[in-house]
Design an enzyme around this catalytic site. Sequence first.
Site, PDB file in Angstrom:
ATOM      1  N   TYR A 161       5.825  -9.507   7.488  1.00  0.00           N
ATOM      2  CA  TYR A 161       5.259 -10.023   8.722  1.00  0.00           C
ATOM      3  C   TYR A 161       6.306 -10.037   9.832  1.00  0.00           C
ATOM      4  O   TYR A 161       7.170 -10.921   9.890  1.00  0.00           O
ATOM      5  CB  TYR A 161       4.707 -11.431   8.513  1.00  0.00           C
ATOM      6  CG  TYR A 161       3.663 -11.556   7.417  1.00  0.00           C
ATOM      7  CD1 TYR A 161       2.889 -10.464   7.036  1.00  0.00           C
ATOM      8  CD2 TYR A 161       3.457 -12.764   6.757  1.00  0.00           C
ATOM      9  CE1 TYR A 161       1.935 -10.574   6.031  1.00  0.00           C
ATOM     10  CE2 TYR A 161       2.493 -12.886   5.768  1.00  0.00           C
ATOM     11  CZ  TYR A 161       1.746 -11.782   5.402  1.00  0.00           C
ATOM     12  OH  TYR A 161       0.802 -11.899   4.397  1.00  0.00           O
ATOM     13  N   HIS A 203       3.644  -8.549  -3.489  1.00  0.00           N
ATOM     14  CA  HIS A 203       2.904  -8.251  -2.263  1.00  0.00           C
ATOM     15  C   HIS A 203       2.386  -6.817  -2.280  1.00  0.00           C
ATOM     16  O   HIS A 203       3.153  -5.865  -2.202  1.00  0.00           O
ATOM     17  CB  HIS A 203       3.817  -8.453  -1.043  1.00  0.00           C
ATOM     18  CG  HIS A 203       3.071  -8.610   0.241  1.00  0.00           C
ATOM     19  ND1 HIS A 203       3.707  -8.674   1.465  1.00  0.00           N
ATOM     20  CD2 HIS A 203       1.742  -8.728   0.506  1.00  0.00           C
ATOM     21  CE1 HIS A 203       2.806  -8.816   2.410  1.00  0.00           C
ATOM     22  NE2 HIS A 203       1.612  -8.844   1.857  1.00  0.00           N
TER      23      HIS A 203
END
Length: 309
Positions: free
Chosen positions: A46, A129
Amino acid sequence: MKLTPYGFGAAPIGNLYTAITDEEATAAVDAAWDAGIRFFDTAPHYGLGLSERRLGDALRERPRDEYAISTKVGRLLVPGDGTGTDDQGFAVPNTLRRVWDFSRDGVRRSLEESLGRLGLTRVDLVLLHDPDNHWKEAVSEAYPALAELRDQGVVGAIGAGMNQWQMLADLVRETDLDVVLLAGRYTLLDRSGEDVLLPLCRERGVSVVAGAVFNSGLLARHDPGGTYNYGPVPPELLERAREIARVCERHGVTLPQAAMAFPLRHPAVASVVIGMRSAGEVRQNMDLAARPIPDALWADLDALAASSS
């Protein structure tokens, strides 16, 4: 690890789509805290680490034992050429770039670097992830590395976060995860994770965190629009979203209010993570979350989903 019903998704404060200031990011986290949120989810992906840095700064003075924080492994950040901007949806310069790495050393390095950006000595939850194309390495190297860190007390819990339910189900069957973060596959519009993954998690004692409950924007307004799964909205899904909104309206409920509350009806779901970029968004969403929803709405929406399947 105790999760609050709603969690703060920190991708937007990593400049997802558009840039915000450090002060705006801190104000969003402060508003989440004031609203009773104590679960915060971030990742190196992010904003190329910006989300982790901002989240760590915003929580710096908060009592560490009063909140839970999760981050992710699988993408290492390495030097980029710095000549442009990130090409994966974040408004940040590409001074860094992502490299897939689910190796044992990669997991340990990723976590160490995340702790540095967060300014913490531990995190409560670490997730694999998006290991979609890295099954073998994720199962043979990344998972054992996380299990070892959990056994050593370096992390509190381990899991995986993905935009699909099938591989998450395989991971639940073949490993000893504590948590799965299911993004976009248990929503008012897409219930595909419901039949297999959620009952399996219930059976195995794995907690489910529901993410992307607005399907990246389509369900975020009572008049549906925006994006679906981070891309253009297919016409048939736009019409289904409008039909869901009409059902909600008959019961005096808005579409985003129902979208946030829906996953928490399932006993396997421990928390719903909502990405929020401003204090105003936090207050608006948490105000909606506090409003009651009549049981008759869920009955009508269940009937609508059954007729559409």
